[in-house]
Motif scaffolding. Sequence first.
Motif, PDB file in Angstrom:
ATOM      1  N   THR A 172     -40.622  13.694  -9.317  1.00 40.08           N
ATOM      2  CA  THR A 172     -39.373  14.430  -9.119  1.00 40.08           C
ATOM      3  C   THR A 172     -39.491  15.896  -9.518  1.00 40.08           C
ATOM      4  N   HIS A 173     -40.538  16.228 -10.272  1.00 45.34           N
ATOM      5  CA  HIS A 173     -40.761  17.627 -10.662  1.00 45.34           C
ATOM      6  C   HIS A 173     -41.579  18.381  -9.621  1.00 45.34           C
ATOM      7  N   GLY A 174     -42.038  17.691  -8.566  1.00 39.90           N
ATOM      8  CA  GLY A 174     -42.823  18.335  -7.521  1.00 39.90           C
ATOM      9  C   GLY A 174     -44.301  18.431  -7.855  1.00 39.90           C
ATOM     10  N   ILE A 175     -44.757  17.591  -8.774  1.00 36.15           N
ATOM     11  CA  ILE A 175     -46.158  17.599  -9.206  1.00 36.15           C
ATOM     12  C   ILE A 175     -46.797  16.287  -8.774  1.00 36.15           C
ATOM     13  N   GLU A 176     -48.053  16.360  -8.363  1.00 34.92           N
ATOM     14  CA  GLU A 176     -48.767  15.168  -7.903  1.00 34.92           C
ATOM     15  C   GLU A 176     -48.733  14.092  -8.982  1.00 34.92           C
ATOM     16  N   HIS A 216     -42.346  24.832  -8.939  1.00 34.92           N
ATOM     17  CA  HIS A 216     -41.324  25.503  -8.135  1.00 34.92           C
ATOM     18  C   HIS A 216     -40.207  24.536  -7.759  1.00 34.92           C
ATOM     19  N   ASP A 217     -40.557  23.319  -7.374  1.00 30.32           N
ATOM     20  CA  ASP A 217     -39.527  22.338  -7.010  1.00 30.32           C
ATOM     21  C   ASP A 217     -38.567  22.091  -8.169  1.00 30.32           C
ATOM     22  N   TYR A 218     -39.113  21.973  -9.366  1.00 26.21           N
ATOM     23  CA  TYR A 218     -38.254  21.707 -10.521  1.00 26.21           C
ATOM     24  C   TYR A 218     -37.428  22.942 -10.881  1.00 26.21           C
ATOM     25  N   TYR A 219     -38.009  24.116 -10.743  1.00 24.26           N
ATOM     26  CA  TYR A 219     -37.247  25.351 -10.944  1.00 24.26           C
ATOM     27  C   TYR A 219     -36.055  25.398  -9.988  1.00 24.26           C
ATOM     28  N   VAL A 220     -36.309  25.134  -8.704  1.00 18.78           N
ATOM     29  CA  VAL A 220     -35.245  25.166  -7.691  1.00 18.78           C
ATOM     30  C   VAL A 220     -34.151  24.163  -8.044  1.00 18.78           C
ATOM     31  N   GLU A 221     -34.545  22.986  -8.476  1.00 13.43           N
ATOM     32  CA  GLU A 221     -33.581  21.955  -8.862  1.00 13.43           C
ATOM     33  C   GLU A 221     -32.714  22.447 -10.031  1.00 13.43           C
ATOM     34  N   ARG A 222     -33.352  22.947 -11.076  1.00 11.75           N
ATOM     35  CA  ARG A 222     -32.630  23.402 -12.263  1.00 11.75           C
ATOM     36  C   ARG A 222     -31.727  24.597 -11.937  1.00 11.75           C
ATOM     37  N   PHE A 223     -32.273  25.567 -11.222  1.00 11.56           N
ATOM     38  CA  PHE A 223     -31.499  26.754 -10.869  1.00 11.56           C
ATOM     39  C   PHE A 223     -30.310  26.380  -9.985  1.00 11.56           C
ATOM     40  N   SER A 224     -30.562  25.587  -8.960  1.00  8.03           N
ATOM     41  CA  SER A 224     -29.510  25.234  -8.009  1.00  8.03           C
ATOM     42  C   SER A 224     -28.394  24.435  -8.666  1.00  8.03           C
ATOM     43  N   LEU A 225     -28.741  23.529  -9.564  1.00 10.36           N
ATOM     44  CA  LEU A 225     -27.708  22.776 -10.288  1.00 10.36           C
ATOM     45  C   LEU A 225     -26.849  23.706 -11.140  1.00 10.36           C
ATOM     46  N   ALA A 226     -27.483  24.671 -11.786  1.00  7.42           N
ATOM     47  CA  ALA A 226     -26.728  25.635 -12.600  1.00  7.42           C
ATOM     48  C   ALA A 226     -25.791  26.469 -11.729  1.00  7.42           C
ATOM     49  N   ILE A 227     -26.276  26.872 -10.577  1.00  4.48           N
ATOM     50  CA  ILE A 227     -25.445  27.660  -9.657  1.00  4.48           C
ATOM     51  C   ILE A 227     -24.300  26.817  -9.119  1.00  4.48           C
ATOM     52  N   GLU A 250     -33.114  30.841 -17.305  1.00  8.05           N
ATOM     53  CA  GLU A 250     -33.010  29.564 -18.012  1.00  8.05           C
ATOM     54  C   GLU A 250     -33.782  28.467 -17.265  1.00  8.05           C
ATOM     55  N   ALA A 251     -33.682  28.452 -15.963  1.00 13.93           N
ATOM     56  CA  ALA A 251     -34.357  27.433 -15.160  1.00 13.93           C
ATOM     57  C   ALA A 251     -35.875  27.547 -15.271  1.00 13.93           C
ATOM     58  N   ILE A 252     -36.361  28.762 -15.285  1.00 17.67           N
ATOM     59  CA  ILE A 252     -37.814  28.946 -15.329  1.00 17.67           C
ATOM     60  C   ILE A 252     -38.395  28.559 -16.681  1.00 17.67           C
ATOM     61  N   LYS A 253     -37.584  28.674 -17.734  1.00 15.22           N
ATOM     62  CA  LYS A 253     -38.063  28.304 -19.072  1.00 15.22           C
ATOM     63  C   LYS A 253     -38.419  26.827 -19.166  1.00 15.22           C
ATOM     64  N   GLY A 254     -37.736  25.998 -18.431  1.00 15.10           N
ATOM     65  CA  GLY A 254     -37.956  24.566 -18.563  1.00 15.10           C
ATOM     66  C   GLY A 254     -38.565  23.900 -17.349  1.00 15.10           C
ATOM     67  N   CYS A 255     -39.158  24.678 -16.459  1.00 21.62           N
ATOM     68  CA  CYS A 255     -39.637  24.073 -15.210  1.00 21.62           C
ATOM     69  C   CYS A 255     -41.112  23.696 -15.235  1.00 21.62           C
ATOM     70  N   GLY A 256     -41.843  24.092 -16.267  1.00 21.69           N
ATOM     71  CA  GLY A 256     -43.263  23.759 -16.320  1.00 21.69           C
ATOM     72  C   GLY A 256     -44.055  24.371 -15.176  1.00 21.69           C
TER      73      GLY A 256
END
Length: 115
Positions: A99-103, A44-55, A35-41
């Motif tokens: 905040t998404h980890g993108i320049e 990696h930073d945003y994936y980690v944020e989404r995944f970690s919040l879900a966990i 689920e996290a990877i589907k919305g992270c664009g």
Amino acid sequence: MSTIACDTPSQAIENTRSTLDEPAWRAVCEAAAEEAIKGCGLSHDYYVERFSLAIDRQVDQLPEYQRAQALQIAQEWDYTTPAERQETQNWNAKNGYCTHGIELGYCPAGCDSDY
């Protein structure tokens, strides 16, 4: 662990602490990662944020004595603690990343689109 009955009163009557159901927890982690990877664009930073919040939401439903083991397993999918995520956000802010980890100026979500 299941209940253990003993013959003498001097021994423990039962052990009610159950162990973490690792296969079930790994399934929870896998689903959260998908689920996290589907919305992270692909950030990696945003994936980690989404995944970690879900966990974090899921681990709160576990008994206290199972949480450390559950979080250790979640690290296989790059789980980070709230403090580690805040440290990443602070670094990103100081170094020109959104905040998404993108320049800044390149985020597809429009972060700092005036850049």
